[in-house]
Design a protein around this motif. Structure first.
Motif, mmCIF file in Angstrom:
data_model
loop_
_atom_site.group_PDB
_atom_site.id
_atom_site.type_symbol
_atom_site.label_atom_id
_atom_site.label_comp_id
_atom_site.label_asym_id
_atom_site.label_seq_id
_atom_site.Cartn_x
_atom_site.Cartn_y
_atom_site.Cartn_z
ATOM 1 N N ARG A 96 42.549 65.780 41.227
ATOM 2 C CA ARG A 96 42.100 67.155 41.487
ATOM 3 C C ARG A 96 40.672 67.085 41.988
ATOM 4 O O ARG A 96 39.789 66.532 41.342
ATOM 5 C CB ARG A 96 42.167 68.018 40.226
ATOM 6 N N SER A 97 40.440 67.669 43.164
ATOM 7 C CA SER A 97 39.118 67.594 43.784
ATOM 8 C C SER A 97 38.191 68.643 43.194
ATOM 9 O O SER A 97 38.607 69.557 42.480
ATOM 10 C CB SER A 97 39.232 67.792 45.300
ATOM 11 N N THR A 98 36.909 68.527 43.506
ATOM 12 C CA THR A 98 35.930 69.476 42.996
ATOM 13 C C THR A 98 36.147 70.884 43.542
ATOM 14 O O THR A 98 35.721 71.863 42.922
ATOM 15 C CB THR A 98 34.503 69.016 43.345
ATOM 16 N N ASN A 99 36.832 71.018 44.685
ATOM 17 C CA ASN A 99 37.111 72.356 45.211
ATOM 18 C C ASN A 99 38.397 72.953 44.637
ATOM 19 O O ASN A 99 38.805 74.049 45.011
ATOM 20 C CB ASN A 99 37.160 72.348 46.746
ATOM 21 N N GLY A 100 39.061 72.204 43.730
ATOM 22 C CA GLY A 100 40.213 72.735 43.040
ATOM 23 C C GLY A 100 41.559 72.339 43.607
ATOM 24 O O GLY A 100 42.584 72.526 42.951
ATOM 25 N N ARG A 101 41.598 71.786 44.807
ATOM 26 C CA ARG A 101 42.877 71.371 45.390
ATOM 27 C C ARG A 101 43.209 69.942 44.970
ATOM 28 O O ARG A 101 42.326 69.145 44.649
ATOM 29 C CB ARG A 101 42.842 71.454 46.912
ATOM 30 N N VAL A 102 44.488 69.626 45.003
ATOM 31 C CA VAL A 102 44.924 68.262 44.762
ATOM 32 C C VAL A 102 44.789 67.469 46.060
ATOM 33 O O VAL A 102 45.117 67.975 47.138
ATOM 34 C CB VAL A 102 46.377 68.229 44.262
ATOM 35 N N VAL A 103 44.309 66.241 45.942
ATOM 36 C CA VAL A 103 44.204 65.378 47.116
ATOM 37 C C VAL A 103 44.990 64.098 46.859
ATOM 38 O O VAL A 103 45.103 63.627 45.724
ATOM 39 C CB VAL A 103 42.743 65.052 47.468
ATOM 40 N N PHE A 104 45.531 63.535 47.930
ATOM 41 C CA PHE A 104 46.321 62.312 47.862
ATOM 42 C C PHE A 104 45.737 61.286 48.823
ATOM 43 O O PHE A 104 45.186 61.614 49.870
ATOM 44 C CB PHE A 104 47.779 62.586 48.258
ATOM 45 N N ALA A 105 45.907 60.014 48.456
ATOM 46 C CA ALA A 105 45.555 58.907 49.337
ATOM 47 C C ALA A 105 46.579 57.805 49.122
ATOM 48 O O ALA A 105 47.082 57.610 48.006
ATOM 49 C CB ALA A 105 44.143 58.384 49.048
ATOM 50 N N ALA A 106 46.909 57.089 50.190
ATOM 51 C CA ALA A 106 47.865 55.988 50.110
ATOM 52 C C ALA A 106 47.324 54.799 50.884
ATOM 53 O O ALA A 106 46.664 54.964 51.926
ATOM 54 C CB ALA A 106 49.226 56.411 50.664
ATOM 55 N N TYR A 107 47.604 53.606 50.370
ATOM 56 C CA TYR A 107 47.171 52.394 51.069
ATOM 57 C C TYR A 107 48.094 51.247 50.673
ATOM 58 O O TYR A 107 48.795 51.322 49.655
ATOM 59 C CB TYR A 107 45.709 52.071 50.745
ATOM 60 N N PRO A 108 48.145 50.156 51.451
ATOM 61 C CA PRO A 108 49.000 49.011 51.099
ATOM 62 C C PRO A 108 48.576 48.430 49.749
ATOM 63 O O PRO A 108 47.398 48.153 49.538
ATOM 64 C CB PRO A 108 48.765 48.022 52.241
#
Length: 338
Positions: free
Chosen positions: A262-274
């Motif tokens: 959960r980001s500081t602006n309230g939205r959920v963020v995703f990241a993907a990597y090998p």
């Protein structure tokens, strides 16, 4: 909850575990990918302190541990097992105190080895870590003192692909690591890293047959990945406070690790990597509505081994869910309230 609170049971149904006042609630899908049951209380009517923990074994069984008050100045750890999402969890059973008696000493953490034995880790009054492990044929072994000094709260317990249990803990000036050398043996401290972690940001994940990876936010605000025996690698700037949730999955034929926060602006963020290739880089992508400050996020795999994510807002009990779309990349469906 300390641990992954969004779990897939052995029958493919998803379950969430929700702290609520003086209890733990659970909710499960009625069928895989279908509607959800209403929340129900775990372990009977016993009153609990905040800060329960959950861990899951390869058999799909969930093990829950919490502190239960025993009087004006005392507490005891209690344990429950949840075998299948639609079954009722077992009643809470007292399992003791790392110092024999007294009040709470820290938030517990749970990992389950490949033989289905729960391992409960918790700080003791001396500032180190104590372990309580189940016997293979029922009951519990005596408490074991694993040592350590100045151990901070919110330990991160994890089971490697080898079935061996590991523990990470923030300590003054760094992060400590304990690992079993053989099944059923007491974990030993293998070495520390000098990288300092912000409190309450540790999350561990099994990432290969040889390694588990610890994710944590350092003092500069960088989300780092550490595998004992090497140096921590800065991966991406942390999007918000608290730990990330992480899961391995296959995306377009590649073994990837997906992170959510959960980001500081309230939205959920995703990241993907090998997986285990942090130097390949990662970046955050926002998803869903703005959430209250107490909202938490978790990621898991559904009955088709596809990404599913949930957010929980404890103050309102609101549970939102999203799944991966049937298209390339990590595109997600619209979030919906469960």
């Amino acid at each position: 909850m300390n641990g992954d609170w969004l779990l897939r049971g052995r029958d493919g149904r998803l379950t969430v575990y929700l702290p609520s006042d003086d209890a733990v609630l659970c909710r499960a899908e009625l069928v895989p990918g279908g509607p959800w049951e209403t929340p129900r209380r775990v372990g009977g009517d016993q009153r609990l302190h905040p800060g329960p923990a959950v861990g899951q074994g390869a058999d799909g069984y969930a093990h829950l541990v919490a502190w239960r008050p025993t009087g004006s100045d005392g507490s005891v750890l209690v344990h429950s097992t949840h075998f299948r999402p639609r079954l009722a969890p077992l009643d809470w059973t007292p399992v003791g105190h790392p110092d024999k008696k007294g009040d709470r000493t820290g938030t517990p953490a749970v990992a389950v080895d490949d033989r289905g034995r729960a391992h409960v880790f918790v700080r003791n009054k001396g500032g180190g870590v104590s372990l309580l492990a189940q016997k293979e044929k029922g009951g519990w072994n005596p408490w074991q003192d694993l040592g350590g000094e100045g151990v901070q709260d919110r330990l991160a317990a994890v089971t490697g692909e080898s079935g061996l249990v590991e523990l990470y803990a923030a300590v003054p000036g760094g992060i400590a690591h304990w690992r079993q050398q053989e099944p059923g043996k007491q974990p030993v401290r293998t070495g520390d890293t000098g990288a300092s972690a912000r409190p309450d940001t540790l999350h561990a994940l099994a990432t290969s047959a040889e390694h588990t990876t610890l994710y944590f936010t350092d003092e500069r605000g960088e989300l780092c990945a550490w595998r004992p025996g090497s140096d921590p690698v800065p991966l991406i700037t942390a999007a918000g406070p608290g730990p990330v949730s992480a899961v391995r999955c296959v995306i377009e034929g590649h073994d990837c690790t997906v992170l959510a926060q959960r980001s500081t602006n309230g939205r959920v963020v995703f990241a993907a990597y090998p997986t285990e290739r942090e130097r390949a880089g990662a970046w955050w992508t926002g998803s869903g509505p703005q959430l209250p400050p107490d909202a938490e996020v978790a990621v898991a795999l559904d009955e088709h081994d596809e990404i599913v994510a949930a957010t929980l807002t404890p103050s309102t009990g609101t549970l939102l869910l999203t799944r991966r779309k049937d298209e390339p990349g990590l595109a997600l469906r619209a979030w919906r309230e469960v």
